[in-house]
Write an enzyme that holds these catalytic residues in place. Structure first.
Site, short mmCIF file in Angstrom:
data_model
loop_
_atom_site.label_atom_id
_atom_site.label_comp_id
_atom_site.label_asym_id
_atom_site.label_seq_id
_atom_site.Cartn_x
_atom_site.Cartn_y
_atom_site.Cartn_z
CE LYS A 24 -1.39 2.75 2.83
NZ LYS A 24 -1.38 3.92 2.06
CD GLU A 84 13.03 3.01 9.52
OE1 GLU A 84 13.03 3.81 10.54
OE2 GLU A 84 12.85 3.27 8.51
CB CYS A 106 13.39 7.93 10.00
SG CYS A 106 14.15 6.70 8.94
CD GLU A 117 10.67 11.76 12.60
OE1 GLU A 117 11.69 11.20 11.94
OE2 GLU A 117 9.70 11.29 13.05
#
Length: 481
Positions: A178, A252, A286, A386
């Site tokens: 997806k 992750e 990331c 973040e």
């Protein structure tokens, strides 16, 4: 040539969508629609999972020998290598990654993953026999985990797809991918290459959809494992669903990584390295090391050098090879980063370069000025949360012990670096920082080594033999002596 699409890749061919909704792919640079693709529904996911389930339960793929599957993926690798430039251009168009980064990482790194996993698969202990504690032989088999739901993010779409799809295929699994709604175009090219390589019908299925339909895929009873890359918030929700169903999961997730600059570091080399490790992909990474830790004795020097380097970076059209910082992927992301820049000022941090407002010379596009904050305390939100954009926080430390403490004072533990003239001292720091990947005077990803995070940065590992093993179940077969 139009990039518009009107079907999904399901069961080895192009299947018309259940519904009529379309997703618009918008250039983050021009803000213009560059393509439309169908928006998947629960019905499309059901069809894709059913195809993957049949291919796993009844089809040839899981029953092939590892060598036979390796041969098909070798063919895929060759086809992929021939289309790297086209893949890079698609990703630059759909998500705004600078073409220099797309041609360095967005397309070549996924192909390098394919090659690395092929090497690992050739040597992987699919079946091995050991002597048990009773003195009789035990065969240990690695068998495919089943149907895998692979859910990548938009920032490095092919990179994060390959880390899931290739080991899953080599293990004998079938897959439903997806893609993120912002970046569907690259997966259509990938589907064509998989089909051309001879991957059997139903082994890989691709349906682009939003978050709600993604949750339907995660919770689908026909899925045996979920492999997800994305935000920690979404990862927590996926983990909860998989926990309820005792479904295998690998995550992750996010990071807020620290780069520790020791006083004996070569400053010019360090600053050049930090421009990449902190601001790769316009800060939308990331692993970006956006907390820069400098000693109080050397703090002003590091701040000035970093501000000068970041302030001189070229911001603009991602298709221009000279561009170093491109746009954010979407207007919502631009607004998010701008809110954090305003928040940093409210918290008392000092902007030494950048700040809010469009970069000079740009009238359209979801751009943010690369920004460096000084006088940052690690407790500030700009140091703990973040941001996922080109915003750096320079944090002072007293001594090496204090630097390690600050680096570890985070909910995350994905990546990090230390910059020093003494490699042994750097290794000592690397051993003490709680992060899944670390670099001494460099940062890279070696696909022969495991990649993943501590703490809220995820569960499980990608790459290496460890990443391939994530797509297998272990079976012990006891043999008569």
């Amino acid at each position: 040539m139009t990039l518009d699409r009107d079907a999904f890749y399901i069961d080895g061919g192009w299947a018309a969508p259940v519904g009529s909704n379309l997703l618009q792919v918008v250039s983050p640079h021009s803000e213009e629609v560059v393509a439309t693709v169908p928006e998947g529904s629960a019905g499309d996911i059901d069809a894709a999972v059913a195809a993957a389930r049949r291919a796993f339960d009844e089809g040839p793929w899981p029953r092939m020998s590892p060598a036979e599957r390796i041969a098909v993926i070798e063919a895929f690798s060759g086809l992929y290598a021939a289309r790297l430039g086209e893949m890079a251009d698609l990703i630059t168009l759909e998500m705004g990654s600078p073409t220099s980064f797309s041609n360095l990482a967005q397309a070549p790194a996924p192909w390098m993953q394919i090659e690395a996993f092929l090497t690992i698969a050739r040597e992987f202990p699919w079946e091995s026999t050991r002597v048990g504690n009773l003195g009789t032989p035990v065969m240990v088999r690695h068998e495919p985990v089943g149907v895998v739901a692979a859910i990548p993010p938009w920032n490095v779409p092919q990179f994060t797809i390959m880390s899931k799809v290739v080991p899953a295929l080599l293990a004998g699994c079938t897959v439903v991918v997806k893609p993120a709604p912002e970046t569907p175009l690259d997966t259509y090219l990938m589907a064509e290459l998989l089909q051309e390589a001879g991957v059997p019908a139903g082994v890989v299925n691709i349906v682009t959809a939003g978050r709600e339909v993604g949750e339907h895929l995660v919770s689908h009873p026909g899925v045996d494992k979920v492999a997800f890359t994305g935000s920690t918030a979404a990862g927590r929700k996926i983990a909860a669903i998989c926990g309820q169903q005792l479904k295998r999961v690998s995550l992750e997730l996010g990071g807020k990584s620290a780069a520790i600059v020791l006083d004996d570091a070569d400053l010019a080399k360090t600053i050049e390295g930090l421009k990449f490790t902190a601001l790769m992909n316009s800060g939308q990474a990331c692993v970006a090391q956006t907390r820069i830790l400098a000693s109080r004795a050397n703090y002003a020097t590091v701040v000035d050098a970093l501000a000068q380097a970041v302030g001189a970076m070229v911001v603009g059209d991602p298709a221009d090879p000279a561009t170093e910082i491109g746009p954010m992927v979407a207007q919502r992301q631009q607004e998010r980063v701008e809110k954090y820049i305003a928040l940093g000022q409210e918290e008392g941090a000092r902007i030494v370069t950048g700040g809010n407002g469009m970069p000079e010379g740009l009238d359209t596009g979801w751009y943010v000025r690369p920004t460096v904050f000084a006088d940052v305390d690690n407790s500030m939100r700009i140091a703990q949360e973040e941001i996922f954009g080109p915003v750096l926080s320079v944090i002072p430390y007293d001594d090496v012990d204090d630097a390690v403490r600050i680096a570890n004072d985070s909910d995350y533990g994905l990546a990090g670096t230390v910059w020093t003239g003494d490699q042994e001292a750097g290794l000592d720091v690397a051993r003490r920082v709680r992060a899944g990947t670390y670099g001494v005077n460099t940062y890279t990803m070696d696909f022969a080594a495991p990649f993943g995070g501590f703490k809220a940065s995820g569960i499980g590992r990608e790459f290496g033999a460890e990443g391939l093993g994530q797509y297998t179940e272990l079976k012990s077969v006891y043999l008569e002596g």
